[in-house]
Design an enzyme around this catalytic site. Structure first.
Site: not given
Length: 828
Positions: A523, A526, A637
């Site tokens: 994605f 972070v 997920d």
């Protein structure tokens, strides 16, 4: 920072082994079970197996650090298949590794013959393995040394090099994967012997570059003040003008400083922190999207703190507007106004636009022996010159074909002078408005002109502020619209969740500095941040290439904003500005369960009571999602990396981008868009797209067996029968020997009853038939012994590797693009 960014000196008669006697005079070998230490015991040589890999490799590692890290490997492309490997010096003086069948798997064959001499190996205090030759007079010479053949790391006194004719080079080759040390796709090497820079190659494509060397440093690196005391030191050496060598000196104040070239193409300068007893990173590249080569295409410039990150250089426009707006900037930009050089007609001459603190573009031409003024004149008189730059060390540099891989730096960097047509120079928009105001007032005095200009500028600023505010409201409204067009509109007050300014998150994370990076995945990244009110946060910044698109981002905001449970991570706010999509969570200091469970050192903190508490916490969180919340949520997920741990190692389920909300009375659904992580997907979902709460139960069962065994299901391989972790546990359970695969750290007679029960629960959860699996409420009852007699498990789904691969691959053609989320594997 990258480029800012032992030898057991035995007596010349003996080789000391860790397992006992090994006299090199008579034996001249190192067996699989033996270890050779350097005199200072900081380095060791021995055979090892990487994580999730049974093959044996001979490597040199740092001693007394954890996890063990091998920075040099001899037989990386030809492993020993069992423990029969031996390092020896043959009768002909050849240093070689052989297996039990006497097959040579790796060797160094010197052209010189050891006729009247004895050859030995020694491991120096620098970490350098040497093959030395001793003649009868006691004189020695080095025949071969590992420092001249680096694999994927650079230690002090190691170097990379290239010949003037580019015929030979010393390079680094990354591992293929965290468990496979064979040569992977990424290569690190010097680009040329003239305009020398370091390039990371992905196959035959440039992946990252440092910018040119100016005799002291690489011009494409940021050198932050905070690390100046620990800046890497390189020395450029020319050997008889035939070879350029970059020798890494390292940092004397630090323990084990070195460069590590990861399997994913990143290069880090790291060291061992004696106080924290862990590896610390001084510098890492690539570190953000702008670091990747040519991110914005030809004549584009990348700025990681802007949104979007890519802009066309002044005087240029996108070559493909549609792709550019969609976030695909690879086509780059084209010039808006043709240059005047070499044309007749009396047009005004070209000039230069100054771009400060940038990473200079690639493919420069060097012109030695001229000063800054002459460099500018040369470029202006050369119709092919597109831009020029001048550095005291590098001299004059100019570009003729294209300008690619330019990055805006917050500091450091070099000034680039961009050639533009005269009409493109200066700030065209604002002066015209101000001049119009001045004409309007005519001769009524300078004061009125100034007032008019000030008012005009104020109106422009106000309009810009209003447009920005409007864009923010539109971004938030787009999410609300997405909600209102769904199946469950008006069920949440999303306005109560703060929409946080991108600039505030940039400040909180120090402009997303690499020192604040907590982790990364498919994605994006972070980062750890600190808000103005003192709250610690974790900022999930989705990359432009993220598998998690607008739908998943919106879904996560919508779903998690409605959930309140101690075993679910809390969402503090979100940000949508231009191309940027960010989620702001509560900060979890211990990161993920994956970071503990699959780390040989941190796993020691996970005793059985702690693991059982984590299992029960995950179970309670799923019960809340499936049954107790006002909505029914299917996570889709669930895996170890999506279980975060707080200060007391209590679990919190995270990452709801793939979650689905079930309506009243709904107990299952289906989709053609398969999302999640293979290895955790239930068979009916991976094969046919059918999902329900029992799909989450299956994922929980996989996770439960991983917690019990400290093995990854999607990385486990049982060679004899190609069994997955599930299949192997099932096989052992049927044979009455399931306890043999339990993690030794928790395998204790006091825990046996609880662990045996947990094995059965795990197998019940991963049964192939959906109806055979318990729901999460029943699972909790099984753990608490409210259900005393557990049913007999049936064979798991995806219990064999070939079945799993066939099943998943056959379904790929049914998936929509970008729907598959693969597990991010951590490095060594």
């Amino acid at each position: 920072m990258l480029f800012v960014c032992v030898f057991f000196a035995y007596s010349c008669l003996a080789l000391l082994m860790s397992t006992g006697i090994a006299d090199a005079t008579t034996i001249q070998l190192l067996e699989d079970s033996e270890t050779l230490f350097s005199p200072n015991a900081k380095y060791r040589l021995g055979f090892f197996s990487p994580p999730d890999n049974t093959n044996r490799y001979l490597g040199i590692s740092f001693n007394a650090v954890s996890p063990t890290y091998y920075f040099w490997i001899a037989n990386r492309n030809n492993p020993v298949k069992d423990s029969s490997g031996v390092l020896r010096i043959s009768e002909g003086g050849i240093l070689e590794i052989v297996n039990g069948r006497n097959n040579t798997l790796w060797s160094f064959n010197s052209s010189s013959q050891a006729l009247n001499a004895t050859r030995k190996i020694q491991l120096l205090d620098s970490g350098n393995l040497q093959l030395i030759e001793l003649d009868k007079g006691g004189n020695s010479r080095v025949i071969w040394q590992s420092f001249e053949y680096p694999t994927d790391a650079l230690l002090p006194s190691m170097s990379i090099s290239i010949s003037i004719q580019n015929t030979t080079a010393t390079k680094l080759q990354a591992w293929k994967s965290p468990s496979d040390p064979s040569e992977g796709r990424f290569t690190l090497a010097l680009d040329s012997a003239t305009n020398t820079q370091v390039i990371v190659w992905d196959g035959d494509q440039r992946h990252y570059r440092t910018g040119p060397w100016n005799g002291n440093l690489f011009l494409g690196l940021i050198y932050p003040d905070s690390t100046n005391d620990y800046a890497d030191t390189f020395i450029q050496k020319n050997v008889a003008q035939d070879e350029v060598i970059f020798l890494y000196i390292g940092v004397n104040q630090l323990s084990f400083p070195h460069y590590y070239f990861s399997y994913d193409g990143t290069v880090s300068e790291i060291y061992w922190d004696l106080g924290k007893k862990s590896w610390q990173t001084l510098y890492k590249v690539p570190d953000d999207l702008c670091d990747y080569y040519g991110k914005c295409g030809d004549f584009g410039i990348c700025d990681p703190v802007k949104s979007p990150i890519c802009q066309c250089l002044k005087g240029f426009v996108p070559k493909n507007s549609r792709e550019w707006k969609a976030g695909n900037w690879s086509s780059g930009c084209v010039r808006r106004t043709t240059l005047q050089c070499g044309k007749q007609g009396g047009g005004k001459p070209d000039g230069f636009q100054v771009l400060n603190t940038v990473k200079l573009p690639d493919l420069e031409v060097w012109l030695q022996g001229i000063n800054l003024i002459n460099c500018r004149t040369m470029c202006l008189n050369n119709c092919s010159c597109l831009a020029y730059a001048y550095d005291q060390g590098a001299g004059c540099m100019y570009w003729t074909n294209t300008l690619i891989d330019i990055q805006q730096f917050p500091s450091s960097g070099i000034t680039l002078n961009l050639r533009l047509a005269h009409s493109e120079l200066g700030n065209k928009g604002r002066p015209k408005v101000v001049n119009a105001a001045a004409v309007t007032v005519g001769n009524k005095g300078r004061l009125k002109a100034v007032i008019a200009a000030t008012v005009t500028i104020a109106l422009i600023v106000l309009r810009m502020w209003f447009n920005r505010w409007k864009a923010k409201q539109a971004s938030k409204r787009s999410i609300l619209d997405h909600l209102n067009h769904g199946d469950h509109k008006n069920q949440t007050k999303l306005e109560e969740l703060p929409l946080i300014d991108f600039k505030d998150l940039a400040v909180a994370t120090d402009n997303f500095h690499h020192n604040t990076l907590l982790g990364r995945g498919g994605f994006g990244k972070v980062y750890k941040g600190l808000l103005g009110d003192g709250r610690e946060i974790a900022v999930k910044r989705l990359s432009a290439a993220s598998l998690q698109g607008v739908e998943e981002f919106t879904n996560e905001v919508i779903v998690i904003s409605r959930l309140q449970h101690k075993n679910l991570v809390s969402l503090i706010g979100f940000c949508v500005e231009g191309e940027e999509k960010l989620l702001v969570y509560e900060y979890m200091p211990n990161k993920s369960l994956s970071a503990f469970l699959f780390d040989s050192t941190k796993r020691e903190l996970l005793d059985w009571p702690t693991r059982f508490n984590i299992i029960e916490g995950i179970c309670r969180g799923l019960i809340y999602l499936h049954r107790d919340s006002r909505l029914r949520i299917i996570h889709r997920d669930l895996k170890a990396s999506n279980i975060l741990l707080d200060e007391q190692l209590n679990p919190k389920i995270a990452d709801f981008g793939m979650a689905r909300i079930f309506g009243h009375g709904q107990d299952k659904d289906e989709t053609r868009r398969i999302v999640g992580t293979y290895g955790y997907m239930a068979p009916e979902y991976a094969m046919d797209g059918h999902f329900s709460e029992k799909s989450d139960v299956y994922s929980f069962g996989v996770l439960l067996l991983e917690i019990l065994t400290a093995q990854k299901n999607n990385a486990f391989w049982y060679e004899d029968e190609s069994l997955t972790l599930l299949g192997y546990v099932w096989k052992l359970w049927v044979e009455g020997d399931a306890g043999s695969i339990i993690d030794p750290l928790i395998s204790d007679p006091l825990n046996k009853k609880e662990i045996d029960r947990s094995i059965v629960v795990g197998l019940l959860c991963v049964q192939e038939n959906v109806n055979d699996r318990p729901n999460m409420s029943n699972v909790m009852s099984m753990f608490s012994s409210e259900i005393a007699d557990l049913p007999q498990p049936k064979e798991p789904g995806f219990n064999k590797r070939h079945m799993f691969m066939d099943a998943t691959s056959s379904n790929l053609n049914q998936m929509s693009g970008g729907a598959l989320s693969m597990t991010a594997v951590s490095g060594r």
